[in-house]
Design a protein around this motif. Structure first.
Motif, mmCIF file in Angstrom:
data_model
loop_
_atom_site.group_PDB
_atom_site.id
_atom_site.type_symbol
_atom_site.label_atom_id
_atom_site.label_comp_id
_atom_site.label_asym_id
_atom_site.label_seq_id
_atom_site.Cartn_x
_atom_site.Cartn_y
_atom_site.Cartn_z
ATOM 1 N N ILE A 1 0.837 -1.202 0.000
ATOM 2 C CA ILE A 1 0.000 0.000 0.000
ATOM 3 C C ILE A 1 0.870 1.249 0.000
ATOM 4 C CG2 ILE A 1 -1.652 1.334 1.365
ATOM 5 C CD1 ILE A 1 -2.827 -1.334 2.321
ATOM 6 N N ASN A 2 1.941 1.208 0.796
ATOM 7 C CA ASN A 2 2.839 2.368 0.864
ATOM 8 C C ASN A 2 3.531 2.607 -0.471
ATOM 9 O OD1 ASN A 2 4.393 4.432 2.419
ATOM 10 N ND2 ASN A 2 6.105 3.055 1.935
ATOM 11 N N ASN A 3 3.946 1.524 -1.131
ATOM 12 C CA ASN A 3 4.612 1.674 -2.434
ATOM 13 C C ASN A 3 3.659 2.248 -3.481
ATOM 14 O OD1 ASN A 3 7.014 0.642 -1.427
ATOM 15 N ND2 ASN A 3 6.538 -1.462 -2.028
ATOM 16 N N ARG A 4 2.430 1.759 -3.473
ATOM 17 C CA ARG A 4 1.458 2.280 -4.434
ATOM 18 C C ARG A 4 1.152 3.753 -4.152
ATOM 19 N NH1 ARG A 4 -2.991 -2.672 -4.997
ATOM 20 N NH2 ARG A 4 -1.528 -4.195 -5.894
ATOM 21 N N PHE A 5 1.046 4.107 -2.869
ATOM 22 C CA PHE A 5 0.774 5.497 -2.500
ATOM 23 C C PHE A 5 1.941 6.396 -2.897
ATOM 24 C CE2 PHE A 5 0.818 9.032 0.569
ATOM 25 C CZ PHE A 5 -0.444 9.559 0.328
ATOM 26 N N SER A 6 3.167 5.863 -2.743
ATOM 27 C CA SER A 6 4.355 6.646 -3.114
ATOM 28 C C SER A 6 4.388 6.877 -4.620
ATOM 29 C CB SER A 6 5.624 5.918 -2.663
ATOM 30 O OG SER A 6 5.660 5.781 -1.262
ATOM 31 N N ARG A 7 4.057 5.843 -5.396
ATOM 32 C CA ARG A 7 4.025 6.016 -6.846
ATOM 33 C C ARG A 7 2.953 7.015 -7.266
ATOM 34 N NH1 ARG A 7 4.907 0.280 -6.822
ATOM 35 N NH2 ARG A 7 2.662 -0.075 -7.124
ATOM 36 N N LEU A 8 1.803 6.951 -6.572
ATOM 37 C CA LEU A 8 0.715 7.870 -6.888
ATOM 38 C C LEU A 8 1.104 9.312 -6.595
ATOM 39 C CD1 LEU A 8 -2.226 8.333 -7.732
ATOM 40 C CD2 LEU A 8 -2.895 7.946 -5.347
ATOM 41 N N THR A 9 1.717 9.552 -5.443
ATOM 42 C CA THR A 9 2.127 10.917 -5.091
ATOM 43 C C THR A 9 3.228 11.421 -6.019
ATOM 44 O OG1 THR A 9 3.631 9.973 -3.420
ATOM 45 C CG2 THR A 9 1.458 10.708 -2.676
ATOM 46 N N SER A 10 4.089 10.489 -6.485
ATOM 47 C CA SER A 10 5.148 10.892 -7.420
ATOM 48 C C SER A 10 4.556 11.355 -8.740
ATOM 49 C CB SER A 10 6.110 9.729 -7.652
ATOM 50 O OG SER A 10 6.758 9.367 -6.454
ATOM 51 N N ARG A 11 3.527 10.649 -9.212
ATOM 52 C CA ARG A 11 2.874 11.046 -10.461
ATOM 53 C C ARG A 11 2.196 12.397 -10.319
ATOM 54 N NH1 ARG A 11 -0.032 5.273 -12.057
ATOM 55 N NH2 ARG A 11 1.919 4.116 -12.484
ATOM 56 N N VAL A 12 1.547 12.597 -9.158
ATOM 57 C CA VAL A 12 0.885 13.878 -8.920
ATOM 58 C C VAL A 12 1.912 15.009 -8.879
ATOM 59 C CG1 VAL A 12 -0.452 15.220 -7.261
ATOM 60 C CG2 VAL A 12 -1.065 12.834 -7.716
ATOM 61 N N GLY A 13 3.059 14.724 -8.258
ATOM 62 C CA GLY A 13 4.106 15.734 -8.177
ATOM 63 C C GLY A 13 4.692 16.083 -9.533
ATOM 64 N N GLU A 14 4.779 15.082 -10.425
ATOM 65 C CA GLU A 14 5.298 15.326 -11.764
ATOM 66 C C GLU A 14 4.341 16.168 -12.598
ATOM 67 O OE1 GLU A 14 6.001 11.503 -13.311
ATOM 68 O OE2 GLU A 14 7.821 11.133 -12.117
#
Length: 258
Positions: free
Chosen positions: A237-250
């Motif tokens: 869950i943490n990895n998926r959330f991190s990927r999601l926040t990275s996409r939002v940041g990009e």
């Protein structure tokens, strides 16, 4: 991945057909005499049904190119031997040749332990491998281990219903399952859950101290399984959330530019 030897595929297919036929024969009376509602034997019927579905899945999965050739080669022709031993034990039980059936059960357990031990060198690389290669042998080994230990004490009227004997059996199989899920590098939660399911079934028939001990061991095993699985779930869950926040940041600078 290279294709698996056709002889091993046919051997596994024959083994599954043998198991389905003779396990159905062994438990046919349970289905025919089944009454309305949920009963103690239904725990075993569910477990056997799940095992058969997984073995069918294993038999189908081996024909796909993505099937783990090394794991199936480790299983080799031993699976067919297990199926043959299981069939022989079923026939011997039917004709009340209990001593011979028990000897066959010992050989079946030894062969299952051998395959189970070999598979430790071939951990599943994905969920499909886990479901259709490793899990069936974890379930089968756990169930056969309980059946063998329990059957040892069924030949004497003094031991087969003795509360101390039942308590010792519960503790022994519970300790093995706890070791495999908590202390072994395999962290075999499938084996532990199978043992917990069997002991929950046993608690239905037991009374007094064995009943209480059985429920306690079930609770310990379920807690051990939770300790094994929950951290993995949280990490995913943490990895998926991190990927999601990275996409939002990009995407944020692009949105700001407009």
């Amino acid at each position: 991945m290279a294709n698996l030897d056709i002889k091993i595929k046919l051997s596994n297919t024959l083994g599954t057909l043998l198991l389905l036929g003779f396990q159905g024969f062994s438990y046919s009376n349970w289905f025919l005499d089944h009454k309305e509602g949920f009963h103690g034997r239904d725990f075993i019927i569910i477990l056997v049904g799940l095992l058969q579905l997984l073995l069918i899945g294993m038999t189908i999965y081996q024909w796909f190119p993505k099937a783990p050739k090394d794991a199936f080669e480790a299983i080799g022709y031993w699976y067919l031997l297990i199926a043959a031993l299981n069939s022989g034990v079923a026939i011997l039980w039917f004709f009340h040749l209990n001593i011979f059936a028990f000897v066959g059960l010992l050989w079946q357990l030894a062969t299952l332990f051998f395959v189970y031990h070999r598979l430790r060198d071939y951990p599943p690389s994905n969920k499909t491998d886990m479901l259709f290669v490793n899990s069936p042998f974890s379930i089968y080994t756990a169930a056969s281990f309980f059946m063998t230990i329990w059957q040892i004490f069924q030949f004497s009227d003094e031991t087969k219903s003795h509360p101390v004997v039942n308590t010792v059996i519960i503790i022994v199989i519970g300790f093995v399952a706890l070791h495999l899920v908590d202390y072994s590098h395999r962290h075999d939660w499938v084996y532990a859950l199978t043992t917990a399911w069997i002991l929950l079934d046993a608690a239905v028939f037991l009374t007094g101290t064995p009943h209480v001990v059985s429920l306690i061991v079930v609770g310990i095993l379920v807690s051990a399984v939770a300790r094994t699985l929950i951290p993995n779930w949280l990490e995913r869950i943490n990895n998926r959330f991190s990927r999601l926040t990275s996409r939002v940041g990009e995407r944020a600078p692009l949105l700001g530019g407009h």
